[in-house]
Motif scaffolding. Structure first.
Motif, PDB file in Angstrom:
ATOM      1  N   LEU A  60      -9.732   2.785  -8.949  1.00 21.60           N
ATOM      2  CA  LEU A  60      -9.355   2.750  -7.535  1.00 21.60           C
ATOM      3  C   LEU A  60      -8.739   4.087  -7.118  1.00 21.60           C
ATOM      4  O   LEU A  60      -8.955   4.568  -6.005  1.00 21.60           O
ATOM      5  N   GLY A  80      -2.542  -4.402  -2.463  1.00 20.04           N
ATOM      6  CA  GLY A  80      -1.849  -3.166  -2.829  1.00 20.04           C
ATOM      7  C   GLY A  80      -2.756  -1.982  -3.082  1.00 20.04           C
ATOM      8  O   GLY A  80      -2.277  -0.900  -3.394  1.00 20.04           O
ATOM      9  N   HIS A  85       0.128   5.829  -5.506  1.00 24.22           N
ATOM     10  CA  HIS A  85      -0.548   5.215  -6.651  1.00 24.22           C
ATOM     11  C   HIS A  85      -1.390   4.024  -6.221  1.00 24.22           C
ATOM     12  O   HIS A  85      -1.302   3.556  -5.091  1.00 24.22           O
ATOM     13  N   THR A  86      -2.210   3.575  -7.135  1.00 26.61           N
ATOM     14  CA  THR A  86      -3.084   2.456  -6.819  1.00 26.61           C
ATOM     15  C   THR A  86      -2.742   1.263  -7.693  1.00 26.61           C
ATOM     16  O   THR A  86      -3.604   0.491  -8.073  1.00 26.61           O
ATOM     17  N   SER A 116      -7.186   0.060 -11.881  1.00 28.48           N
ATOM     18  CA  SER A 116      -6.294   0.848 -11.029  1.00 28.48           C
ATOM     19  C   SER A 116      -6.695   2.320 -11.058  1.00 28.48           C
ATOM     20  O   SER A 116      -6.678   3.006 -10.025  1.00 28.48           O
ATOM     21  N   ARG A 146     -10.042   6.680  -4.385  1.00 24.46           N
ATOM     22  CA  ARG A 146      -9.158   7.167  -3.337  1.00 24.46           C
ATOM     23  C   ARG A 146      -9.282   8.677  -3.168  1.00 24.46           C
ATOM     24  O   ARG A 146      -9.054   9.215  -2.086  1.00 24.46           O
ATOM     25  N   LEU A 182       0.840  -1.199   0.000  1.00 22.08           N
ATOM     26  CA  LEU A 182       0.000   0.000   0.000  1.00 22.08           C
ATOM     27  C   LEU A 182       0.874   1.248   0.000  1.00 22.08           C
ATOM     28  O   LEU A 182       1.721   1.423   0.864  1.00 22.08           O
ATOM     29  N   THR A 183       0.674   2.085  -0.989  1.00 21.71           N
ATOM     30  CA  THR A 183       1.419   3.344  -0.986  1.00 21.71           C
ATOM     31  C   THR A 183       0.421   4.467  -1.175  1.00 21.71           C
ATOM     32  O   THR A 183      -0.697   4.252  -1.616  1.00 21.71           O
TER      33      THR A 183
END
Lengths: 575, 140
Positions: B78, A457, A407-408, B75, B82, A403-404
């Motif tokens: 997501l 992640g 970015h995803t 991604s 977020r 996990l950062t």
């Protein structure tokens, strides 16, 4: 227009004073004696019998002796005169040649008594300009060729060799390229006109050649006249170079930021020394060669960095572990790349009673960026091996590690803990947001393992449900990435390969060795793709060998070649 | 290379009011268009925030013309979540194609993506420690 026919061929030495033209034709004399161009009157035997004022500085004898014998006439003019006398007609186009270091065009016109009046028109400047133009054109063409040849290669040795050869062939008698030091030694490249190019690595003292130490640091070249050829150390002279050195040019090969080396041009003393123009040209040549060499150096550096990184990221070799066959195949999205966003690993249990941990996964993205993330995941999983008994815990820890905030990019993966006991292979499979593994039964049935879970992640928490699967001999569990099922191609070029086709193919793979299963799946997916774009494609087969452990042991015992695939590169068919 | 002619990717803002915004995705959301999608959707969110302030509560995305989605596409979604979730904006995906549903199922992200956001964020005096009080700017 016959000159010769009208006059008898006899010699009449000119008795008259130079300023009183023979024949007394005032009008003729007036016509040429004051002409601004040199004019010569040549008689039938080729003797100059008269000359005007403008001609006298060029033909001194014409003035005082009152004539110039035929043998003192410049050869080109004497020849033209003779041809004119025999043929009787002037040659088409003017004849030209040099007189006293200047060039002239000579035009004949009929004179009296069979004499020929030669009008000389000077074209020295034109000739010089033409010569200069030709030289410039040749140099430009050479520079273009240098660039062309050098740009076609990014190999440092090849670029150096080409530079040395071209320099020796076109700029000097011999050339030496001193590359920046590698440790204490400098790579030296020698070339001579028409000879071979030799390269060696030698420890030299740069200060032994005037300007070399400075040039290696990129400072401007030293003017050639400051370098005394007598003082050159032995290593500068190319092996086998004959004759003493007459003149030397030392010029840096400018690179991107740092000099790519130094070019030393040598000319033997039997040839003329380098001119200023040649020095300037040598610098132009060096600029082009330096840029190419520098690019080659940078490229070589990048290649070596990439190769170092890749070593850590390449898919591992797989082999039989504790009676279970493992085979993996990998095809990167770009055919020239060897790494990408898919990965697999097999960590053998310390002994047959311990579980072997296998994993296959897919990182969002492609290429090196994705590969770096796969490296991270593989490292974390390796570190978490002692906990691999609890897949949920491994996932939770891996998720936290990945996990950062910025970015995803996530990963999906399947974990398999494998143990073989009394002929059966027991698998504990956990999918973390990945396509469920497919089980190939002995009778050709294909079923999906009942495991589901969340990707790692990207989400704050991950949950997964594991599935227990038992493989009888000849049965295979296939872990694969969506690059296979999402392969777009087929007869119409736009259809997905899809899970149904994959299941059908796998149905034919019952009782096959693991290696054969992955090769078949990869091959058919590649055929489906044709030449189309695709994502990374990875497959990992876990197989309970059909023959059982004992049988296979006998086969692989005496004949090493039929072994278990040990030592062979996985994925050979996929690349 | 392939015979099919892919639909040009686009993101269209269909309607917006102070509390809701409706977007429509068209084409492939994948490796090539993921960044483009994020830029476009962030732009739309910024525009909305400039106009109405931090009042957006629901972002509706019409997926009927979403022709394909890959891992980079998910991604990107997501990443959108977020940004929106801490800002009190709930995502809604409508008319999901089969492949999109399948992808959300396999990856286990369906519930996470559309998780209901705390819609008190930004309106009532927000607690000091909460991030995302300025929905238009943060999270980048």
């Amino acid at each position: 227009m016959g000159y010769a026919q009208r006059v008898p061929l006899f010699v009449t030495p000119s008795p008259g004073a130079p300023d009183s033209p023979r024949g007394g034709g005032v009008s003729v004399s007036a016509a040429w004696s004051d002409a601004p161009y040199p004019v010569l009157v040549v008689d039938g035997d080729g003797d100059v019998v008269d000359a005007n004022e403008a001609a006298r500085p060029l033909f001194p004898l014409a003035a005082d002796a009152g004539g110039l014998p035929a043998e003192d006439l410049p050869l080109w003019l004497a020849d033209a005169h003779r041809r004119l006398r025999t043929s009787g007609t002037p040659e088409p186009g003017a004849v030209s040649g040099t007189v006293a270091g200047r060039t002239f065009e000579a035009h004949p016109s009929p004179g009296e008594d069979g004499d020929v009046v030669w009008w000389l028109v000077e074209n020295t400047d034109l000739r010089l300009a033409e010569d200069a133009l030709r030289t410039e054109r040749e140099r430009t063409e050479l520079l273009a060729r240098v660039s062309g040849v050098l740009l076609s290669s990014l190999n440092v040795d090849r670029c150096t060799e080409v530079t040395a050869r071209m320099a020796a062939d076109h700029l000097a008698d011999a050339a030496v390229i001193v590359a920046p030091a590698q440790g204490r030694r400098h790579p030296l490249t020698y070339a001579q006109v028409g000879g071979t190019v030799t390269q060696e690595l030698t420890q030299i003292d740069p200060s032994s050649v005037p300007g070399l130490a400075e040039a290696l640091q990129g400072f401007p070249p030293v003017p050639t006249r400051w370098i005394d050829p007598e003082c050159l150390p032995g290593w500068v002279i190319p092996p086998g170079f004959r004759g003493p050195i007459g003149s030397v040019i030392v010029t840096p090969l400018p690179g991107h930021g740092a000099p790519a080396g130094v070019l030393i041009l040598l000319r033997s003393s039997t040839h003329r020394a380098f001119t200023d123009g040649e020095e300037v040209f040598a610098r132009l040549f060096a600029a082009r060669a330096g840029a190419a060499l520098s690019a080659a150096h940078l490229y070589a550096e990048q290649v070596s960095i990439t190769a170092t990184l890749l070593q850590e990221l390449l898919p591992p070799r797989l082999e039989r572990v504790h009676g279970v066959e493992y085979a993996g195949a990998y095809r990167a999205s770009q055919d020239h790349e060897r790494v990408g966003g898919d990965f697999y690993d097999v960590h053998p249990g310390t002994d047959p009673s311990k579980e072997t941990f296998a994993v296959l996964g897919d990182v969002a993205g492609k290429g090196l960026e994705a590969a770096v993330l796969t490296g991270k995941i593989r490292s974390v999983l390796h570190a978490l091996l002692p906990l691999s008994g609890d897949h949920q815990q491994v996932l939770t820890l891996l998720n936290e590690a990945l996990l950062t905030s910025h970015h995803t990019r996530y990963a999906s993966l399947v974990m398999a803990s494998v143990r073989r006991r009394s002929g059966l292979v027991r698998l504990r499979l956990t999918s973390a947001g990945h396509l469920p593994p497919l089980i190939v039964r002995g009778d050709g049935r294909v079923e999906a393992a009942g495991t589901t879970g969340q990707i790692v992640g990207a989400l704050p928490r991950v949950a997964a449900r594991s599935a227990e699967v038992v493989l009888a001999p000849g049965e295979t569990c296939l872990l694969y990435t969506d690059g296979i099922t999402d392969a777009r191609g087929g007869p119409l070029g736009d259809q997905l390969y899809g899970e149904d086709r994959l299941r059908r193919v796998l149905g034919e793979c019952a009782r096959m060795p693991a290696e054969a299963v992955v090769e078949r799946v990869q091959m058919l997916a590649a055929q489906w793709l044709g030449g189309g774009r695709h994502d990374d494609m990875a497959t990992l087969a876990i197989t309970n060998p059909a023959g059982g452990r004992g049988a296979l042991h006998i086969v692989s015992g005496p004949d090493d070649a039929t072994g278990t695939g040990r030592g062979r590169r996985p994925g050979g068919g996929g690349r | 290379m392939t015979a099919c002619q892919p639909v040009q990717f686009s993101l269209v803002t269909r309607a917006s009011s102070d509390h809701t915004m409706e977007l429509a995705i068209r084409g492939d959301l994948d490796y090539d268009t993921g960044d483009e999608f994020l830029t476009a959707v962030n732009g739309a969110l910024d525009t909305h925030a400039e106009r109405y302030g931090p009042s957006l509560r629901h972002l509706h995305v019409d997926c009927a013309e979403l022709t394909a989605i890959d891992s980079i596409g998910l991604s990107a979604l997501l990443a959108l979540r977020r940004r929106t979730h801490p800002a009190g904006v709930t995502l809604h995906f409508h008319r999901r194609p089969v492949h999109f549903v399948r992808m959300l199922e396999v990856t286990g992200t369906a519930d996470h993506l559309v998780e209901r956001a705390d819609d008190t964020v930004g309106t009532a005096a927000p607690p000091e420690d909460r991030t995302g009080t300025a929905p238009a700017s943060g999270q980048r």
